[in-house]
Scaffold this motif. Structure first.
Motif, PDB file in Angstrom:
ATOM      1  N   PHE A 160       0.832  -1.206   0.000  1.00 31.64           N
ATOM      2  CA  PHE A 160       0.000   0.000   0.000  1.00 31.64           C
ATOM      3  C   PHE A 160       0.866   1.256   0.000  1.00 31.64           C
ATOM      4  N   LEU A 161       1.881   1.304   0.852  1.00 32.07           N
ATOM      5  CA  LEU A 161       2.736   2.489   0.940  1.00 32.07           C
ATOM      6  C   LEU A 161       3.531   2.700  -0.348  1.00 32.07           C
ATOM      7  N   LEU A 162       3.976   1.612  -0.960  1.00 34.19           N
ATOM      8  CA  LEU A 162       4.692   1.737  -2.229  1.00 34.19           C
ATOM      9  C   LEU A 162       3.757   2.234  -3.338  1.00 34.19           C
ATOM     10  N   CYS A 163       2.497   1.826  -3.285  1.00 31.69           N
ATOM     11  CA  CYS A 163       1.521   2.346  -4.256  1.00 31.69           C
ATOM     12  C   CYS A 163       1.326   3.844  -4.055  1.00 31.69           C
ATOM     13  N   MET A 164       1.286   4.292  -2.808  1.00 29.95           N
ATOM     14  CA  MET A 164       1.180   5.722  -2.538  1.00 29.95           C
ATOM     15  C   MET A 164       2.406   6.470  -3.046  1.00 29.95           C
ATOM     16  N   LEU A 165       3.572   5.860  -2.892  1.00 27.49           N
ATOM     17  CA  LEU A 165       4.804   6.475  -3.380  1.00 27.49           C
ATOM     18  C   LEU A 165       4.805   6.542  -4.904  1.00 27.49           C
ATOM     19  N   ALA A 166       4.330   5.483  -5.527  1.00 31.89           N
ATOM     20  CA  ALA A 166       4.246   5.466  -6.989  1.00 31.89           C
ATOM     21  C   ALA A 166       3.278   6.532  -7.485  1.00 31.89           C
ATOM     22  N   LEU A 167       2.171   6.703  -6.766  1.00 33.17           N
ATOM     23  CA  LEU A 167       1.195   7.729  -7.138  1.00 33.17           C
ATOM     24  C   LEU A 167       1.825   9.123  -7.085  1.00 33.17           C
ATOM     25  N   GLN A 168       2.640   9.361  -6.065  1.00 29.07           N
ATOM     26  CA  GLN A 168       3.328  10.647  -5.981  1.00 29.07           C
ATOM     27  C   GLN A 168       4.234  10.868  -7.184  1.00 29.07           C
ATOM     28  N   MET A 169       4.995   9.837  -7.551  1.00 30.82           N
ATOM     29  CA  MET A 169       5.919   9.959  -8.680  1.00 30.82           C
ATOM     30  C   MET A 169       5.171  10.198  -9.981  1.00 30.82           C
ATOM     31  N   VAL A 170       4.062   9.497 -10.152  1.00 35.31           N
ATOM     32  CA  VAL A 170       3.261   9.669 -11.372  1.00 35.31           C
ATOM     33  C   VAL A 170       2.709  11.082 -11.456  1.00 35.31           C
ATOM     34  N   CYS A 171       2.207  11.602 -10.332  1.00 35.21           N
ATOM     35  CA  CYS A 171       1.648  12.952 -10.331  1.00 35.21           C
ATOM     36  C   CYS A 171       2.714  14.014 -10.601  1.00 35.21           C
ATOM     37  N   ARG A 172       3.956  13.707 -10.258  1.00 34.68           N
ATOM     38  CA  ARG A 172       5.037  14.657 -10.512  1.00 34.68           C
ATOM     39  C   ARG A 172       5.370  14.767 -11.998  1.00 34.68           C
ATOM     40  N   ILE A 173       5.195  13.685 -12.737  1.00 38.89           N
ATOM     41  CA  ILE A 173       5.641  13.675 -14.140  1.00 38.89           C
ATOM     42  C   ILE A 173       4.492  13.856 -15.133  1.00 38.89           C
ATOM     43  N   ILE A 174       3.252  13.659 -14.679  1.00 36.91           N
ATOM     44  CA  ILE A 174       2.122  13.826 -15.597  1.00 36.91           C
ATOM     45  C   ILE A 174       1.855  15.310 -15.819  1.00 36.91           C
ATOM     46  N   PRO A 175       1.833  15.752 -17.049  1.00 36.80           N
ATOM     47  CA  PRO A 175       1.507  17.161 -17.326  1.00 36.80           C
ATOM     48  C   PRO A 175       0.067  17.473 -16.922  1.00 36.80           C
ATOM     49  N   GLY A 176      -0.152  18.665 -16.438  1.00 35.62           N
ATOM     50  CA  GLY A 176      -1.507  19.099 -16.114  1.00 35.62           C
ATOM     51  C   GLY A 176      -1.939  18.868 -14.688  1.00 35.62           C
ATOM     52  N   VAL A 177      -1.128  18.186 -13.884  1.00 36.26           N
ATOM     53  CA  VAL A 177      -1.478  18.005 -12.468  1.00 36.26           C
ATOM     54  C   VAL A 177      -1.197  19.317 -11.742  1.00 36.26           C
ATOM     55  N   ASP A 178      -2.235  19.917 -11.179  1.00 37.59           N
ATOM     56  CA  ASP A 178      -2.057  21.226 -10.553  1.00 37.59           C
ATOM     57  C   ASP A 178      -1.312  21.111  -9.233  1.00 37.59           C
ATOM     58  N   LYS A 179      -0.833  22.240  -8.747  1.00 36.68           N
ATOM     59  CA  LYS A 179       0.001  22.286  -7.553  1.00 36.68           C
ATOM     60  C   LYS A 179      -0.729  21.748  -6.324  1.00 36.68           C
ATOM     61  N   ASP A 180      -2.008  22.112  -6.173  1.00 36.43           N
ATOM     62  CA  ASP A 180      -2.760  21.685  -4.991  1.00 36.43           C
ATOM     63  C   ASP A 180      -2.929  20.166  -4.964  1.00 36.43           C
ATOM     64  N   THR A 181      -3.225  19.577  -6.120  1.00 41.07           N
ATOM     65  CA  THR A 181      -3.370  18.123  -6.191  1.00 41.07           C
ATOM     66  C   THR A 181      -2.056  17.438  -5.869  1.00 41.07           C
ATOM     67  N   LEU A 182      -0.968  17.973  -6.410  1.00 40.69           N
ATOM     68  CA  LEU A 182       0.348  17.392  -6.148  1.00 40.69           C
ATOM     69  C   LEU A 182       0.682  17.458  -4.664  1.00 40.69           C
ATOM     70  N   GLU A 183       0.431  18.602  -4.031  1.00 39.31           N
ATOM     71  CA  GLU A 183       0.719  18.734  -2.601  1.00 39.31           C
ATOM     72  C   GLU A 183      -0.129  17.765  -1.782  1.00 39.31           C
ATOM     73  N   LEU A 184      -1.384  17.559  -2.196  1.00 40.24           N
ATOM     74  CA  LEU A 184      -2.247  16.621  -1.495  1.00 40.24           C
ATOM     75  C   LEU A 184      -1.692  15.206  -1.575  1.00 40.24           C
ATOM     76  N   VAL A 185      -1.300  14.798  -2.764  1.00 38.28           N
ATOM     77  CA  VAL A 185      -0.762  13.445  -2.947  1.00 38.28           C
ATOM     78  C   VAL A 185       0.561  13.288  -2.199  1.00 38.28           C
ATOM     79  N   ILE A 186       1.387  14.318  -2.228  1.00 44.31           N
ATOM     80  CA  ILE A 186       2.668  14.257  -1.525  1.00 44.31           C
ATOM     81  C   ILE A 186       2.464  14.102  -0.017  1.00 44.31           C
ATOM     82  N   SER A 187       1.370  14.676   0.504  1.00 42.68           N
ATOM     83  CA  SER A 187       1.118  14.560   1.956  1.00 42.68           C
ATOM     84  C   SER A 187       0.876  13.113   2.383  1.00 42.68           C
ATOM     85  N   PHE A 188       0.587  12.229   1.428  1.00 44.78           N
ATOM     86  CA  PHE A 188       0.366  10.823   1.772  1.00 44.78           C
ATOM     87  C   PHE A 188       1.634  10.159   2.310  1.00 44.78           C
TER      88      PHE A 188
END
Length: 383
Positions: free
Chosen positions: A186-214
């Protein structure tokens, strides 16, 4: 290790003391941050203390990290204490524990805090406004997921708590709540989600910060596995908890920050220093020292209200008293008064709101609670 001392009603005293300490850390951070004023000479000793505790270490971050480890230590095991409908009763009891006091904090924040809208010392950008849609979204405690800002900054950890509860419920329903492999996946999936959100174009700053807080979930699951090691003498769980802790520090970017520290940035390791301090305090106070005193237990019982309502207390005190007083060179007078006033207000809210609604939840959803010692840690003596 000595037998843990317990507070009334089956609570571990040292957990309550830790809660109270963590709450005071957060209050200190937030009150100390707003005391510096241009052109005002602060006596050197107090200035050094504020600089060390708020900027070098960051005791607020330390307090938050302690709170999260306590959640992992305590909350998941409450799912095992019900004889019937554990998930339904867990959700109901958590609702009555968290939401009534939280809902009260919102109008008080609008009255006593948000009149400083747009002020940078409140931590919001110029032009920041509150709308009725934002207020309604904040009532859910999931406003971050709905695309709205928190009315008060400390609310972000409550949404994280709900994510943790959801993960625990899913793991419990699948029979893997105490499975290291399932938790790590589960934690590795959360980490992967963070990495994906960092590289996908169009992910806004607020969404990225939310995912990073995981990434803070690592500390919560560390608390879960650490409890198995501490209370069940499960050596394997101890090693697993250490691995989760390593993941937590790596997730927070220790290596890049270390590189910046070596290159001359003294503040680069502030987050890691805060988390390391939190882990040390948590381990010492649960494994070795286990503090138990009436003041600490009292503060632990009202710690949720302290966490929620301290801005409602210290902002009016600052703007209507301290800012124009003759004590501006002595900020710890304001910090101390804010803490005492917050404790008084929080105790009143605990007695009038928290405690009655907690009892109401237990009456409406009894769930056949059991505290069978045979089940060891799963019988959960801490609340």
């Amino acid at each position: 290790m000595s037998v843990p001392q317990k507070a009334p009603a089956g609570r571990y005293a040292y957990i309550d003391v830790l809660r109270g300490l963590a709450a005071l850390f957060v209050v200190y951070q937030h009150t100390a941050e707003i005391t510096p004023a241009p052109g005002v000479h602060v006596n050197p000793l107090e200035n050094s203390l504020i600089e060390f505790f708020t900027r070098t270490i960051g005791v607020g971050e330390t307090g938050v990290c302690i709170f999260l480890m306590i959640s992992g230590f305590v909350v998941p095991f409450s799912l095992f204490r019900y004889q019937s409908a554990p998930i339904k009763n867990f959700i109901a009891h958590r609702f009555f524990r968290l939401y009534p006091a939280y809902w009260l904090s919102i109008p008080l924040a609008l009255v006593f805090v948000s009149w400083r809208l747009g002020m940078q010392d409140y931590g919001q950008p110029p032009g920041w406004q509150i709308s009725w849609q934002m207020v309604v979204a904040n009532l859910s405690m999931l406003q971050s997921f709905l695309g709205f800002d928190d009315i008060m900054g400390q609310y972000w950890t409550l949404a994280l708590e709900l994510v943790f509860y959801g993960a625990c419920i899913l793991l419990f329903a699948a029979g893997y709540l105490q499975s290291f492999k399932a938790i790590m996946l589960f934690l590795l999936c959360m980490l992967a989600l963070q990495m994906v959100c960092r590289i996908i174009p169009g992910v806004d700053k607020d969404t990225l910060e939310l995912v990073i807080s995981f990434r803070y979930l690592d500390f919560m699951f560390f608390g879960l596995l650490y409890r198995k090691w501490l209370l069940e003498a499960d050596k394997k769980a101890g090693k697993q908890a250490a691995l989760i802790l390593m993941l937590a520090f790596l997730t927070f970017g220790a290596l890049p920050h270390l590189r910046n520290f070596v290159n001359g940035d003294p503040a680069a390791l502030r987050v890691q220093a805060s988390h390391l301090a939190a882990v040390c305090i948590f381990v010492v106070c649960t494994r070795f020292y286990q503090p138990s005193n009436a003041v600490g237990i009292f503060l632990g019982k009202i710690s949720y209200s302290i966490y929620l309502f301290h801005p409602v207390v210290f902002y009016p005190l600052f703007f209507f008293w301290f800012q124009s007083s003759g004590l501006r060179s002595y900020p710890h007078s304001f910090i101390t008064l804010s803490m005492l006033a917050t404790i008084a207000v929080s105790y009143g809210i605990y007695r009038i709101v928290e405690q009655p609604f907690i009892e109401l939840g237990r009456k409406l959803f009894p769930g056949g609670e059991t505290w069978n010692r045979r089940r060891g840690a799963q019988g959960m003596h801490a609340k």
